[in-house]
Design a protein around this motif. Structure first.
Motif, mmCIF file in Angstrom:
data_model
loop_
_atom_site.group_PDB
_atom_site.id
_atom_site.type_symbol
_atom_site.label_atom_id
_atom_site.label_comp_id
_atom_site.label_asym_id
_atom_site.label_seq_id
_atom_site.Cartn_x
_atom_site.Cartn_y
_atom_site.Cartn_z
ATOM 1 N N ILE A 204 0.847 -1.204 0.000
ATOM 2 C CA ILE A 204 0.000 0.000 0.000
ATOM 3 C C ILE A 204 0.874 1.243 0.000
ATOM 4 O O ILE A 204 0.641 2.182 -0.765
ATOM 5 C CB ILE A 204 -0.962 0.001 1.210
ATOM 6 C CG1 ILE A 204 -2.038 -1.074 1.038
ATOM 7 C CG2 ILE A 204 -1.608 1.378 1.400
ATOM 8 C CD1 ILE A 204 -2.947 -1.263 2.248
ATOM 9 N N GLY B 246 -6.249 -0.842 -0.234
ATOM 10 C CA GLY B 246 -6.812 -0.588 1.090
ATOM 11 C C GLY B 246 -8.218 -1.140 1.217
ATOM 12 O O GLY B 246 -8.564 -1.776 2.227
ATOM 13 N N LEU C 128 -12.246 2.842 8.302
ATOM 14 C CA LEU C 128 -11.260 2.863 7.219
ATOM 15 C C LEU C 128 -11.895 3.117 5.855
ATOM 16 O O LEU C 128 -11.215 3.516 4.913
ATOM 17 C CB LEU C 128 -10.493 1.534 7.174
ATOM 18 C CG LEU C 128 -9.666 1.190 8.401
ATOM 19 C CD1 LEU C 128 -9.081 -0.220 8.262
ATOM 20 C CD2 LEU C 128 -8.575 2.208 8.636
ATOM 21 N N LYS D 221 -11.245 6.147 2.879
ATOM 22 C CA LYS D 221 -9.941 6.800 2.980
ATOM 23 C C LYS D 221 -9.375 7.043 1.582
ATOM 24 O O LYS D 221 -9.572 6.249 0.676
ATOM 25 C CB LYS D 221 -8.962 5.938 3.779
ATOM 26 C CG LYS D 221 -9.237 5.938 5.271
ATOM 27 C CD LYS D 221 -8.058 5.370 6.020
ATOM 28 C CE LYS D 221 -8.249 5.418 7.512
ATOM 29 N NZ LYS D 221 -8.313 6.754 8.081
ATOM 30 N N TRP E 204 -4.521 6.150 3.392
ATOM 31 C CA TRP E 204 -4.167 4.733 3.413
ATOM 32 C C TRP E 204 -2.679 4.550 3.642
ATOM 33 O O TRP E 204 -2.261 3.674 4.401
ATOM 34 C CB TRP E 204 -4.595 4.032 2.123
ATOM 35 C CG TRP E 204 -5.973 3.462 2.232
ATOM 36 C CD1 TRP E 204 -7.082 3.862 1.559
ATOM 37 C CD2 TRP E 204 -6.394 2.403 3.082
ATOM 38 N NE1 TRP E 204 -8.170 3.114 1.944
ATOM 39 C CE2 TRP E 204 -7.768 2.198 2.878
ATOM 40 C CE3 TRP E 204 -5.736 1.586 4.012
ATOM 41 C CZ2 TRP E 204 -8.495 1.229 3.562
ATOM 42 C CZ3 TRP E 204 -6.466 0.611 4.691
ATOM 43 C CH2 TRP E 204 -7.819 0.449 4.467
#
Length: 95
Positions: A18, A31, A71, A74, A79
């Motif tokens: 990532i 992500g 999360l 994002k 991320w």
């Protein structure tokens, strides 16, 4: 020499991917794939708990779901920051 793959190493490498991804769209996609995989794991773990353990771990399960929900949405910068934080935490907890 032990050649087994350690879970922490796999997770660390995924988060590194990532962080290293130059294409913002692909970074976000990685992500989001992480979220999907963790949601699936959580669902499978919960399905394998008996009724008593489900009740016992209900709060932890919900906290994990809440974390995964946080999360969602994002951007690539967020991320990368999150992945870096996770990688540092993994390194700090290595035995």
């Amino acid at each position: 020499m032990n050649n087994s793959i350690k879970t922490d190493d796999v997770i660390f490498n995924f988060f590194k991917q990532i962080c290293d991804e130059k294409d913002d769209k692909k970074c976000v996609e990685l992500g989001n794939n992480w979220i999907k995989a963790m949601e699936k794991n959580l669902k499978n773990m919960e399905a394998n708990l008996d009724k008593e353990d489900k009740i016992k771990h209900q709060s932890d399960i919900q906290n994990n779901r809440n974390h995964l929900d946080s999360l969602k949405g994002k951007n690539s910068s967020e991320w990368r920051k999150y992945a870096t934080k996770c990688m540092i935490e993994i390194m700090d907890n290595k035995v």
